[in-house]
Motif scaffolding. Sequence first.
Motif, PDB file in Angstrom:
ATOM      1  N   UNK A 145      -1.156  18.563   2.989  1.00 40.24           N
ATOM      2  CA  UNK A 145      -0.953  17.224   2.429  1.00 40.24           C
ATOM      3  C   UNK A 145      -2.299  16.574   2.198  1.00 40.24           C
ATOM      4  N   UNK A 146      -2.417  15.921   1.031  1.00 40.48           N
ATOM      5  CA  UNK A 146      -3.647  15.202   0.704  1.00 40.48           C
ATOM      6  C   UNK A 146      -3.296  13.919   0.002  1.00 40.48           C
ATOM      7  N   UNK A 147      -3.806  12.805   0.521  1.00 40.70           N
ATOM      8  CA  UNK A 147      -3.546  11.471  -0.023  1.00 40.70           C
ATOM      9  C   UNK A 147      -2.123  11.304  -0.563  1.00 40.70           C
TER      10      UNK A 147
ATOM     11  N   UNK B  43       0.844  -1.203   0.000  1.00 42.30           N
ATOM     12  CA  UNK B  43       0.000   0.000   0.000  1.00 42.30           C
ATOM     13  C   UNK B  43       0.873   1.244   0.000  1.00 42.30           C
ATOM     14  N   UNK B  44       0.805   1.977  -1.086  1.00 39.75           N
ATOM     15  CA  UNK B  44       1.625   3.179  -1.170  1.00 39.75           C
ATOM     16  C   UNK B  44       1.015   4.308  -0.355  1.00 39.75           C
ATOM     17  N   UNK B  45       1.861   5.072   0.305  1.00 40.51           N
ATOM     18  CA  UNK B  45       1.371   6.250   1.043  1.00 40.51           C
ATOM     19  C   UNK B  45       1.846   7.522   0.330  1.00 40.51           C
ATOM     20  N   UNK B  46       3.154   7.761   0.303  1.00 42.36           N
ATOM     21  CA  UNK B  46       3.650   8.999  -0.321  1.00 42.36           C
ATOM     22  C   UNK B  46       4.106   8.767  -1.756  1.00 42.36           C
ATOM     23  N   UNK B  47       3.756   9.734  -2.571  1.00 43.93           N
ATOM     24  CA  UNK B  47       4.098   9.656  -3.996  1.00 43.93           C
ATOM     25  C   UNK B  47       4.860  10.907  -4.399  1.00 43.93           C
TER      26      UNK B  47
ATOM     27  N   UNK C 119      -6.048  16.283   5.993  1.00 40.90           N
ATOM     28  CA  UNK C 119      -7.093  15.446   6.589  1.00 40.90           C
ATOM     29  C   UNK C 119      -6.567  14.101   7.088  1.00 40.90           C
ATOM     30  N   UNK C 120      -7.408  13.362   7.795  1.00 37.45           N
ATOM     31  CA  UNK C 120      -7.061  12.038   8.303  1.00 37.45           C
ATOM     32  C   UNK C 120      -6.633  11.145   7.155  1.00 37.45           C
ATOM     33  N   UNK C 121      -5.569  10.395   7.383  1.00 39.87           N
ATOM     34  CA  UNK C 121      -5.111   9.430   6.403  1.00 39.87           C
ATOM     35  C   UNK C 121      -4.278  10.014   5.277  1.00 39.87           C
ATOM     36  N   UNK C 122      -3.973  11.314   5.343  1.00 41.62           N
ATOM     37  CA  UNK C 122      -3.224  11.965   4.261  1.00 41.62           C
ATOM     38  C   UNK C 122      -1.778  11.477   4.192  1.00 41.62           C
ATOM     39  N   UNK C 123      -1.258  11.014   5.334  1.00 38.50           N
ATOM     40  CA  UNK C 123       0.136  10.562   5.358  1.00 38.50           C
ATOM     41  C   UNK C 123       1.043  11.438   6.208  1.00 38.50           C
ATOM     42  N   UNK C 124       0.456  12.255   7.070  1.00 37.88           N
ATOM     43  CA  UNK C 124       1.240  13.177   7.898  1.00 37.88           C
ATOM     44  C   UNK C 124       2.123  12.422   8.890  1.00 37.88           C
ATOM     45  N   UNK C 125       1.518  11.492   9.620  1.00 38.32           N
ATOM     46  CA  UNK C 125       2.291  10.743  10.625  1.00 38.32           C
ATOM     47  C   UNK C 125       3.334   9.852   9.963  1.00 38.32           C
ATOM     48  N   UNK C 126       2.974   9.284   8.839  1.00 38.09           N
ATOM     49  CA  UNK C 126       3.919   8.413   8.130  1.00 38.09           C
ATOM     50  C   UNK C 126       5.140   9.215   7.686  1.00 38.09           C
ATOM     51  N   UNK C 127       4.930  10.458   7.284  1.00 41.30           N
ATOM     52  CA  UNK C 127       6.066  11.293   6.885  1.00 41.30           C
ATOM     53  C   UNK C 127       6.990  11.508   8.080  1.00 41.30           C
ATOM     54  N   UNK C 128       6.406  11.831   9.251  1.00 36.97           N
ATOM     55  CA  UNK C 128       7.246  12.035  10.436  1.00 36.97           C
ATOM     56  C   UNK C 128       7.985  10.740  10.790  1.00 36.97           C
TER      57      UNK C 128
ATOM     58  N   UNK D 264      -0.514  19.294  12.320  1.00 38.58           N
ATOM     59  CA  UNK D 264      -1.677  19.790  13.071  1.00 38.58           C
ATOM     60  C   UNK D 264      -2.932  19.775  12.212  1.00 38.58           C
ATOM     61  N   UNK D 265      -4.043  19.359  12.798  1.00 42.18           N
ATOM     62  CA  UNK D 265      -5.322  19.568  12.119  1.00 42.18           C
ATOM     63  C   UNK D 265      -5.995  20.825  12.637  1.00 42.18           C
TER      64      UNK D 265
END
Length: 243
Positions: free
Chosen positions: A210-212, A16-20, A37-46, A194-195
Amino acid sequence: MPLLQIDDLHTAYGRTRVHRGIELHVEAGEIVAILGPNGAGKSTLLSAIAGLIRPTGGTIVYQDQDLTGWTADRAAKVGISLVPEGRRIFQGMTVRDNLELGAYVQSDRKSVDADLDRVLEYFPILRERLDSQGSDLSGGQQQMLAIARGLMARPTLMLLDEPSLGLSPVLVKDLEAIILGLREQFGASVLLVEQNASLALAVAQRGYLMQTGSIAAEGLLDEMRETGLMRELYLGAEAAGGD
Ligand SMILES: Nc1ncnc2c1ncn2[C@@H]1O[C@H](COP(=O)(O)OP(=O)(O)OP(=O)(O)O)[C@@H](O)[C@H]1O
Ligand SMILES: [Mg+2]
Protein backbone atom coordinates in the motif's frame (compact mmCIF):
# COMPACT_ATOMS: atom_id res chain seq x y z
CA MET A 1 -16.69 -16.49 -1.98
CA PRO A 2 -13.81 -14.98 0.02
CA LEU A 3 -14.04 -14.57 3.79
CA LEU A 4 -13.45 -10.83 3.42
CA GLN A 5 -14.03 -8.87 0.23
CA ILE A 6 -13.32 -5.16 0.01
CA ASP A 7 -14.29 -3.24 -3.12
CA ASP A 8 -13.59 0.34 -4.13
CA LEU A 9 -13.10 1.40 -0.52
CA HIS A 10 -12.73 5.09 0.24
CA THR A 11 -11.97 6.54 3.65
CA ALA A 12 -11.23 9.98 5.03
CA TYR A 13 -10.56 11.81 8.26
CA GLY A 14 -12.79 14.83 7.91
CA ARG A 15 -11.85 16.36 4.56
CA THR A 16 -8.52 14.55 4.37
CA ARG A 17 -8.86 11.57 2.12
CA VAL A 18 -6.92 8.43 2.98
CA HIS A 19 -8.06 5.56 0.73
CA ARG A 20 -8.91 6.02 -2.90
CA GLY A 21 -10.50 2.83 -4.12
CA ILE A 22 -9.01 -0.18 -2.32
CA GLU A 23 -9.63 -3.71 -3.64
CA LEU A 24 -8.56 -6.47 -1.26
CA HIS A 25 -9.69 -9.92 -0.25
CA VAL A 26 -8.84 -12.62 2.27
CA GLU A 27 -9.83 -16.24 1.71
CA ALA A 28 -10.82 -18.45 4.64
CA GLY A 29 -7.67 -19.96 6.16
CA GLU A 30 -5.36 -17.42 4.57
CA ILE A 31 -2.69 -15.26 6.18
CA VAL A 32 -2.42 -12.12 4.07
CA ALA A 33 0.11 -9.32 4.54
CA ILE A 34 -0.19 -5.59 3.93
CA LEU A 35 3.12 -3.80 3.61
CA GLY A 36 3.80 -0.16 3.04
CA PRO A 37 5.53 2.93 4.36
CA ASN A 38 4.42 5.16 7.25
CA GLY A 39 1.22 7.04 6.54
CA ALA A 40 0.18 4.78 3.64
CA GLY A 41 -3.16 4.03 5.28
CA LYS A 42 -2.55 0.53 6.66
CA SER A 43 -3.95 1.16 10.14
CA THR A 44 -6.87 3.14 8.77
CA LEU A 45 -7.81 0.19 6.57
CA LEU A 46 -7.85 -2.13 9.60
CA SER A 47 -9.93 0.44 11.50
CA ALA A 48 -12.48 0.49 8.69
CA ILE A 49 -12.71 -3.32 8.64
CA ALA A 50 -13.08 -3.43 12.43
CA GLY A 51 -15.86 -0.84 12.36
CA LEU A 52 -13.90 1.90 14.11
CA ILE A 53 -14.29 4.32 11.25
CA ARG A 54 -17.04 4.55 8.68
CA PRO A 55 -15.93 4.36 5.03
CA THR A 56 -16.91 7.21 2.74
CA GLY A 57 -17.42 4.83 -0.18
CA GLY A 58 -17.17 1.24 -1.35
CA THR A 59 -18.10 -2.00 0.39
CA ILE A 60 -16.73 -4.37 3.01
CA VAL A 61 -18.33 -7.81 2.78
CA TYR A 62 -17.59 -10.42 5.43
CA GLN A 63 -18.89 -13.98 5.18
CA ASP A 64 -21.50 -12.82 2.69
CA GLN A 65 -22.75 -10.01 4.93
CA ASP A 66 -22.29 -6.40 3.91
CA LEU A 67 -20.76 -4.86 7.01
CA THR A 68 -19.85 -1.49 5.52
CA GLY A 69 -20.47 1.14 8.18
CA TRP A 70 -21.06 -1.38 10.97
CA THR A 71 -20.10 -0.53 14.53
CA ALA A 72 -17.01 -2.05 16.13
CA ASP A 73 -19.27 -4.05 18.41
CA ARG A 74 -21.08 -5.71 15.53
CA ALA A 75 -17.84 -6.37 13.65
CA ALA A 76 -16.50 -8.10 16.77
CA LYS A 77 -19.65 -10.20 17.06
CA VAL A 78 -19.22 -11.61 13.55
CA GLY A 79 -15.67 -12.65 14.45
CA ILE A 80 -13.41 -9.76 13.45
CA SER A 81 -10.79 -9.04 16.09
CA LEU A 82 -8.37 -6.11 15.87
CA VAL A 83 -5.04 -6.13 17.69
CA PRO A 84 -4.15 -2.45 17.34
CA GLU A 85 -0.78 -0.88 16.71
CA GLY A 86 1.28 -0.14 19.81
CA ARG A 87 -0.13 -3.05 21.87
CA ARG A 88 -2.83 -1.06 23.60
CA ILE A 89 -3.40 -3.19 26.66
CA PHE A 90 -4.76 -1.74 29.89
CA GLN A 91 -1.59 -0.95 31.78
CA GLY A 92 -3.28 -0.47 35.14
CA MET A 93 -5.21 -3.75 35.00
CA THR A 94 -4.04 -7.30 35.62
CA VAL A 95 -3.30 -9.73 32.82
CA ARG A 96 -6.42 -11.70 33.82
CA ASP A 97 -8.66 -8.62 33.64
CA ASN A 98 -7.18 -7.62 30.30
CA LEU A 99 -7.96 -11.08 28.92
CA GLU A 100 -11.47 -11.21 30.35
CA LEU A 101 -12.25 -7.85 28.77
CA GLY A 102 -11.48 -9.45 25.42
CA ALA A 103 -14.20 -12.03 26.05
CA TYR A 104 -17.13 -9.68 25.74
CA VAL A 105 -18.83 -11.80 23.09
CA GLN A 106 -19.35 -14.57 25.67
CA SER A 107 -21.63 -13.96 28.59
CA ASP A 108 -21.45 -17.08 30.76
CA ARG A 109 -18.62 -17.67 33.19
CA LYS A 110 -17.99 -21.23 32.12
CA SER A 111 -17.25 -20.46 28.50
CA VAL A 112 -15.11 -17.46 29.44
CA ASP A 113 -13.07 -19.74 31.74
CA ALA A 114 -12.74 -22.35 29.00
CA ASP A 115 -11.58 -19.74 26.49
CA LEU A 116 -9.17 -18.29 29.04
CA ASP A 117 -7.70 -21.72 29.62
CA ARG A 118 -7.28 -22.37 25.92
CA VAL A 119 -5.59 -19.03 25.33
CA LEU A 120 -3.28 -19.53 28.33
CA GLU A 121 -2.29 -22.95 26.99
CA TYR A 122 -1.08 -21.10 23.94
CA PHE A 123 0.67 -18.34 25.92
CA PRO A 124 2.08 -20.12 29.01
CA ILE A 125 4.08 -17.03 29.97
CA LEU A 126 0.82 -15.16 30.54
CA ARG A 127 -0.45 -17.88 32.89
CA GLU A 128 2.57 -17.22 35.08
CA ARG A 129 1.81 -13.51 35.05
CA LEU A 130 -1.99 -13.62 35.44
CA ASP A 131 -2.05 -11.36 38.49
CA SER A 132 0.62 -8.94 37.28
CA GLN A 133 -0.31 -5.45 36.15
CA GLY A 134 -0.13 -4.93 32.40
CA SER A 135 2.48 -2.24 32.96
CA ASP A 136 4.80 -4.78 34.66
CA LEU A 137 5.07 -6.94 31.54
CA SER A 138 7.96 -6.67 29.11
CA GLY A 139 7.30 -5.28 25.64
CA GLY A 140 7.20 -8.78 24.18
CA GLN A 141 4.81 -10.01 26.88
CA GLN A 142 2.55 -7.02 26.30
CA GLN A 143 2.38 -7.91 22.61
CA MET A 144 1.48 -11.52 23.53
CA LEU A 145 -1.21 -10.17 25.85
CA ALA A 146 -2.63 -7.95 23.11
CA ILE A 147 -2.87 -10.94 20.75
CA ALA A 148 -4.20 -13.21 23.51
CA ARG A 149 -6.89 -10.66 24.34
CA GLY A 150 -7.87 -10.59 20.67
CA LEU A 151 -8.20 -14.38 20.72
CA MET A 152 -10.60 -14.26 23.67
CA ALA A 153 -13.23 -12.90 21.28
CA ARG A 154 -13.12 -16.22 19.32
CA PRO A 155 -12.20 -14.49 16.06
CA THR A 156 -12.55 -15.92 12.60
CA LEU A 157 -10.39 -13.07 11.28
CA MET A 158 -7.59 -11.44 13.22
CA LEU A 159 -6.34 -8.03 12.15
CA LEU A 160 -2.79 -7.58 13.43
CA ASP A 161 -1.32 -4.09 13.20
CA GLU A 162 2.50 -4.15 13.21
CA PRO A 163 2.90 -6.75 15.95
CA SER A 164 6.70 -6.82 15.52
CA LEU A 165 7.16 -3.12 16.25
CA GLY A 166 9.89 -2.64 18.86
CA LEU A 167 10.52 -6.35 19.40
CA SER A 168 13.99 -7.91 19.34
CA PRO A 169 14.87 -10.29 16.47
CA VAL A 170 14.45 -13.29 18.81
CA LEU A 171 10.95 -12.19 19.78
CA VAL A 172 10.07 -11.52 16.14
CA LYS A 173 10.99 -15.15 15.48
CA ASP A 174 8.60 -16.26 18.27
CA LEU A 175 5.95 -14.04 16.77
CA GLU A 176 6.24 -15.93 13.48
CA ALA A 177 5.22 -19.17 15.18
CA ILE A 178 2.47 -17.41 17.14
CA ILE A 179 0.93 -15.94 13.99
CA LEU A 180 1.03 -19.29 12.18
CA GLY A 181 -0.65 -20.86 15.21
CA LEU A 182 -3.56 -18.42 15.04
CA ARG A 183 -4.58 -20.29 11.93
CA GLU A 184 -3.44 -23.80 12.89
CA GLN A 185 -4.66 -23.84 16.50
CA PHE A 186 -7.47 -21.31 16.55
CA GLY A 187 -8.76 -21.55 12.99
CA ALA A 188 -8.50 -17.80 12.47
CA SER A 189 -7.56 -16.20 9.17
CA VAL A 190 -5.13 -13.31 9.53
CA LEU A 191 -4.71 -9.92 7.90
CA LEU A 192 -1.27 -8.76 8.97
CA VAL A 193 0.03 -5.22 8.63
CA GLU A 194 3.83 -5.27 8.83
CA GLN A 195 6.78 -3.10 7.94
CA ASN A 196 9.04 -6.00 8.78
CA ALA A 197 8.97 -7.67 5.38
CA SER A 198 10.90 -10.74 6.52
CA LEU A 199 8.21 -11.52 9.12
CA ALA A 200 5.52 -11.01 6.49
CA LEU A 201 7.36 -13.32 4.09
CA ALA A 202 7.71 -15.96 6.80
CA VAL A 203 4.00 -16.22 7.56
CA ALA A 204 2.08 -15.03 4.50
CA GLN A 205 2.07 -16.24 0.91
CA ARG A 206 0.05 -13.42 -0.56
CA GLY A 207 0.13 -9.73 0.12
CA TYR A 208 -0.48 -6.15 -0.86
CA LEU A 209 1.83 -3.15 -1.02
CA MET A 210 0.00 0.00 0.00
CA GLN A 211 1.20 3.48 -0.89
CA THR A 212 -0.59 6.74 -0.13
CA GLY A 213 -4.02 5.22 0.12
CA SER A 214 -3.82 2.91 -2.89
CA ILE A 215 -2.72 -0.64 -3.57
CA ALA A 216 0.57 -0.25 -5.47
CA ALA A 217 1.10 -3.99 -6.01
CA GLU A 218 -0.39 -7.32 -5.00
CA GLY A 219 0.37 -10.98 -5.41
CA LEU A 220 2.62 -13.70 -4.05
CA LEU A 221 5.13 -12.13 -1.66
CA ASP A 222 7.93 -14.30 -3.02
CA GLU A 223 7.34 -12.85 -6.47
CA MET A 224 6.79 -9.32 -5.22
CA ARG A 225 10.10 -9.47 -3.39
CA GLU A 226 11.77 -9.22 -6.76
CA THR A 227 10.17 -5.86 -7.51
CA GLY A 228 11.99 -2.64 -6.79
CA LEU A 229 9.10 -1.40 -4.65
CA MET A 230 9.34 -4.34 -2.27
CA ARG A 231 13.11 -4.08 -2.10
CA GLU A 232 12.79 -0.46 -1.11
CA LEU A 233 10.37 -1.34 1.69
CA TYR A 234 12.39 -4.35 2.75
CA LEU A 235 15.60 -2.37 3.07
CA GLY A 236 13.67 0.26 4.97
CA ALA A 237 12.48 -2.33 7.50
CA GLU A 238 15.93 -3.87 7.86
CA ALA A 239 17.52 -0.50 8.45
CA ALA A 240 14.93 0.38 11.11
CA GLY A 241 15.76 -2.75 13.12
CA GLY A 242 14.24 -3.33 16.59
CA ASP A 243 15.30 -3.25 20.23
N1 LIG B 1 -7.09 10.03 13.66
C1 LIG B 1 -6.62 10.63 12.56
N2 LIG B 1 -7.03 11.87 12.20
C2 LIG B 1 -6.57 12.48 11.09
N3 LIG B 1 -5.69 11.92 10.24
C3 LIG B 1 -5.24 10.70 10.54
C4 LIG B 1 -5.68 9.99 11.71
N4 LIG B 1 -5.07 8.78 11.73
C5 LIG B 1 -4.29 8.75 10.64
N5 LIG B 1 -4.39 9.88 9.92
C6 LIG B 1 -3.72 10.17 8.64
O1 LIG B 1 -4.17 9.21 7.70
C7 LIG B 1 -3.10 8.76 6.87
C8 LIG B 1 -2.97 7.24 7.01
O2 LIG B 1 -2.59 6.93 8.34
P1 LIG B 1 -2.45 5.45 8.87
O3 LIG B 1 -2.24 5.53 10.34
O4 LIG B 1 -3.57 4.63 8.40
O5 LIG B 1 -1.11 4.98 8.13
P2 LIG B 1 -0.22 3.69 8.38
O6 LIG B 1 0.07 3.11 7.05
O7 LIG B 1 -0.83 2.82 9.40
O8 LIG B 1 1.14 4.36 8.94
P3 LIG B 1 2.20 3.79 10.02
O9 LIG B 1 3.06 2.84 9.29
O10 LIG B 1 2.93 5.02 10.44
O11 LIG B 1 1.44 3.15 11.14
C9 LIG B 1 -1.87 9.52 7.32
O12 LIG B 1 -1.71 10.61 6.46
C10 LIG B 1 -2.22 9.98 8.72
O13 LIG B 1 -1.58 11.17 9.04
MG1 LIG C 1 -0.21 2.18 11.22
